[in-house]
Scaffold this motif. Structure first.
Motif, PDB file in Angstrom:
ATOM      1  N   GLY A  68       9.363  -7.888  -2.887  1.00  0.00           N
ATOM      2  CA  GLY A  68      10.140  -8.404  -3.851  1.00  0.00           C
ATOM      3  C   GLY A  68       8.874 -10.351  -4.022  1.00  0.00           C
ATOM      4  N   GLN A  69       7.984 -10.072  -3.135  1.00  0.00           N
ATOM      5  CA  GLN A  69       6.968 -11.084  -3.704  1.00  0.00           C
ATOM      6  C   GLN A  69       6.573 -10.354  -4.521  1.00  0.00           C
ATOM      7  N   TRP A  70       5.223 -10.766  -5.275  1.00  0.00           N
ATOM      8  CA  TRP A  70       4.262 -10.651  -6.157  1.00  0.00           C
ATOM      9  C   TRP A  70       3.078 -10.519  -4.914  1.00  0.00           C
ATOM     10  N   ILE A  71       2.378  -9.710  -5.563  1.00  0.00           N
ATOM     11  CA  ILE A  71       0.799  -9.141  -5.431  1.00  0.00           C
ATOM     12  C   ILE A  71      -0.187  -8.885  -6.265  1.00  0.00           C
ATOM     13  N   VAL A  72      -1.106  -9.691  -6.871  1.00  0.00           N
ATOM     14  CA  VAL A  72      -2.414  -9.099  -7.650  1.00  0.00           C
ATOM     15  C   VAL A  72      -3.374  -8.266  -7.365  1.00  0.00           C
ATOM     16  N   LEU A  73      -3.333  -7.235  -7.784  1.00  0.00           N
ATOM     17  CA  LEU A  73      -4.519  -6.070  -7.269  1.00  0.00           C
ATOM     18  C   LEU A  73      -6.000  -6.398  -8.192  1.00  0.00           C
ATOM     19  N   PRO A  74      -6.842  -7.038  -8.203  1.00  0.00           N
ATOM     20  CA  PRO A  74      -8.022  -7.133  -9.332  1.00  0.00           C
ATOM     21  C   PRO A  74      -8.933  -5.260  -9.015  1.00  0.00           C
ATOM     22  N   GLY A  75      -9.089  -4.786  -9.952  1.00  0.00           N
ATOM     23  CA  GLY A  75      -9.612  -3.027  -9.143  1.00  0.00           C
ATOM     24  C   GLY A  75      -9.087  -2.776  -8.525  1.00  0.00           C
ATOM     25  N   LEU A  80     -10.258   2.038  -3.906  1.00  0.00           N
ATOM     26  CA  LEU A  80      -9.575   1.342  -3.179  1.00  0.00           C
ATOM     27  C   LEU A  80      -8.045   0.603  -3.537  1.00  0.00           C
ATOM     28  N   GLY A  81      -8.276   0.539  -5.172  1.00  0.00           N
ATOM     29  CA  GLY A  81      -7.329  -0.253  -5.539  1.00  0.00           C
ATOM     30  C   GLY A  81      -5.902   0.635  -5.636  1.00  0.00           C
ATOM     31  N   HIS A  82      -6.455   2.412  -6.506  1.00  0.00           N
ATOM     32  CA  HIS A  82      -5.008   3.096  -6.703  1.00  0.00           C
ATOM     33  C   HIS A  82      -4.227   3.254  -5.521  1.00  0.00           C
ATOM     34  N   LEU A  83      -4.762   3.222  -4.258  1.00  0.00           N
ATOM     35  CA  LEU A  83      -4.292   2.987  -3.473  1.00  0.00           C
ATOM     36  C   LEU A  83      -3.781   1.568  -2.502  1.00  0.00           C
ATOM     37  N   ALA A  84      -4.200   0.733  -2.859  1.00  0.00           N
ATOM     38  CA  ALA A  84      -3.678  -0.417  -2.443  1.00  0.00           C
ATOM     39  C   ALA A  84      -2.098  -0.988  -3.753  1.00  0.00           C
ATOM     40  N   VAL A  85      -2.192  -0.518  -4.635  1.00  0.00           N
ATOM     41  CA  VAL A  85      -0.648  -0.586  -5.425  1.00  0.00           C
ATOM     42  C   VAL A  85       0.243   0.574  -4.495  1.00  0.00           C
ATOM     43  N   GLN A  86       0.049   2.156  -4.342  1.00  0.00           N
ATOM     44  CA  GLN A  86       0.741   2.577  -3.525  1.00  0.00           C
ATOM     45  C   GLN A  86       1.099   2.209  -2.565  1.00  0.00           C
ATOM     46  N   ALA A  90       5.237   0.517  -1.860  1.00  0.00           N
ATOM     47  CA  ALA A  90       5.854   1.315  -0.677  1.00  0.00           C
ATOM     48  C   ALA A  90       5.992   0.067  -0.308  1.00  0.00           C
ATOM     49  N   MET A  91       5.641  -1.319   0.387  1.00  0.00           N
ATOM     50  CA  MET A  91       6.189  -1.835   1.212  1.00  0.00           C
ATOM     51  C   MET A  91       7.120  -3.704   0.404  1.00  0.00           C
ATOM     52  N   GLY A  92       7.510  -2.605  -0.579  1.00  0.00           N
ATOM     53  CA  GLY A  92       8.310  -3.872  -1.313  1.00  0.00           C
ATOM     54  C   GLY A  92       7.310  -5.062  -1.819  1.00  0.00           C
ATOM     55  N   MET A  93       6.784  -5.119  -2.444  1.00  0.00           N
ATOM     56  CA  MET A  93       5.940  -5.975  -3.222  1.00  0.00           C
ATOM     57  C   MET A  93       6.200  -5.348  -4.505  1.00  0.00           C
ATOM     58  N   ARG A  94       5.766  -6.761  -5.499  1.00  0.00           N
ATOM     59  CA  ARG A  94       5.839  -6.357  -6.854  1.00  0.00           C
ATOM     60  C   ARG A  94       4.242  -6.611  -6.912  1.00  0.00           C
ATOM     61  N   LYS A 109       0.486   2.325 -13.679  1.00  0.00           N
ATOM     62  CA  LYS A 109       2.051   1.860 -13.815  1.00  0.00           C
ATOM     63  C   LYS A 109       2.788   3.025 -13.475  1.00  0.00           C
ATOM     64  N   GLN A 110       1.700   4.322 -13.429  1.00  0.00           N
ATOM     65  CA  GLN A 110       2.649   5.536 -12.866  1.00  0.00           C
ATOM     66  C   GLN A 110       2.377   5.453 -11.076  1.00  0.00           C
ATOM     67  N   LEU A 111       2.171   4.920 -11.004  1.00  0.00           N
ATOM     68  CA  LEU A 111       1.326   4.773  -9.221  1.00  0.00           C
ATOM     69  C   LEU A 111       2.595   3.425  -8.859  1.00  0.00           C
ATOM     70  N   GLY A 112       3.176   2.568  -9.838  1.00  0.00           N
ATOM     71  CA  GLY A 112       3.798   2.145  -9.344  1.00  0.00           C
ATOM     72  C   GLY A 112       4.034  -0.006  -9.569  1.00  0.00           C
ATOM     73  N   ALA A 113       2.639   0.253 -10.436  1.00  0.00           N
ATOM     74  CA  ALA A 113       2.647  -1.457 -11.246  1.00  0.00           C
ATOM     75  C   ALA A 113       3.520  -1.726 -12.037  1.00  0.00           C
ATOM     76  N   GLU A 114       4.250  -3.076 -12.060  1.00  0.00           N
ATOM     77  CA  GLU A 114       4.866  -3.808 -12.786  1.00  0.00           C
ATOM     78  C   GLU A 114       4.305  -4.190 -13.712  1.00  0.00           C
ATOM     79  N   HIS A 115       2.968  -5.142 -14.005  1.00  0.00           N
ATOM     80  CA  HIS A 115       2.592  -5.455 -14.818  1.00  0.00           C
ATOM     81  C   HIS A 115       1.354  -5.558 -14.461  1.00  0.00           C
ATOM     82  N   PHE A 116       0.121  -4.679 -15.873  1.00  0.00           N
ATOM     83  CA  PHE A 116      -1.028  -4.479 -15.845  1.00  0.00           C
ATOM     84  C   PHE A 116      -1.871  -5.759 -17.224  1.00  0.00           C
ATOM     85  N   ILE A 117      -2.550  -6.062 -16.678  1.00  0.00           N
ATOM     86  CA  ILE A 117      -3.658  -7.001 -17.254  1.00  0.00           C
ATOM     87  C   ILE A 117      -4.849  -6.334 -17.617  1.00  0.00           C
ATOM     88  N   ASP A 118      -5.315  -6.667 -18.541  1.00  0.00           N
ATOM     89  CA  ASP A 118      -6.282  -5.426 -19.164  1.00  0.00           C
ATOM     90  C   ASP A 118      -7.653  -6.480 -19.252  1.00  0.00           C
TER      91      ASP A 118
END
Length: 175
Positions: A68-75, A80-86, A90-94, A109-118
């Protein structure tokens, strides 16, 4: 060496990064330290999970971000980043994914990101993170191997947030 679940070596050498070469075709190891692959799982399927997958999983775990808490994933759209998104999802992070381009946005977004910053179009990524989260992210896992990823990551965190460094920039003198 620290009694936790992963090894931490202060004089670590990384194959393919700080020393030439990677793994050889054959190697000898003690069976107690080898992972047996289940029947039906090919080397091609298991390989990325045993390397990049473990790296992304441990980074998400070390961030201490709770469900339920926020995580930001640059890259987030990278290897590695697309695995971190998944894993984060799966761990319930936003998940707030940061990367460049519409293809990366679609993937994240397909892998589960709630928001995307370009990063190619957003002029102030930390401000955008604050707009989404109000107080900043609980954690940032930098999988991008860029100076900019490391410079902006601390400014995306809320007080008491955790930054995990994963991507290895060529020039580490500025981080």
């Amino acid at each position: 060496t620290n009694g936790h679940d992963e090894l931490h070596c202060p004089k670590q050498l990384n194959s393919g990064f700080s020393v030439a070469g990677t793994f050889q075709e054959y190697c000898l190891t003690d069976g107690r330290y080898a992972t047996k692959l289940p029947e039906g799982v090919s080397d091609e399927e298991a390989g990325p999970i045993m390397c990049g997958g473990v790296t992304a999983y441990v980074a998400c775990k070390r961030s201490a971000v709770k469900p339920g808490q926020w995580i930001v994933l640059p890259g987030a759209g990278g290897g590695l980043g697309h695995l971190a998104v998944q894993y984060a999802k799966a761990m319930g992070m936003r998940v707030i994914a940061v990367d460049g381009g519409s293809e990366k946005e679609k993937l994240c977004k397909q892998l589960g990101a709630e928001h995307f910053i370009d990063f190619k179009t957003c002029k102030d990524i930390p401000a955008e993170v604050m707009k989404i989260t109000t107080y900043g992210a609980h954690g940032v896992v930098v999988t991008a191997a860029s100076k900019e990823g490391y410079e902006s990551a601390p400014m995306m965190l809320r007080p008491g947030g955790t930054m995990v460094a994963v991507g290895l920039p060529k020039d580490t003198s500025t981080i």
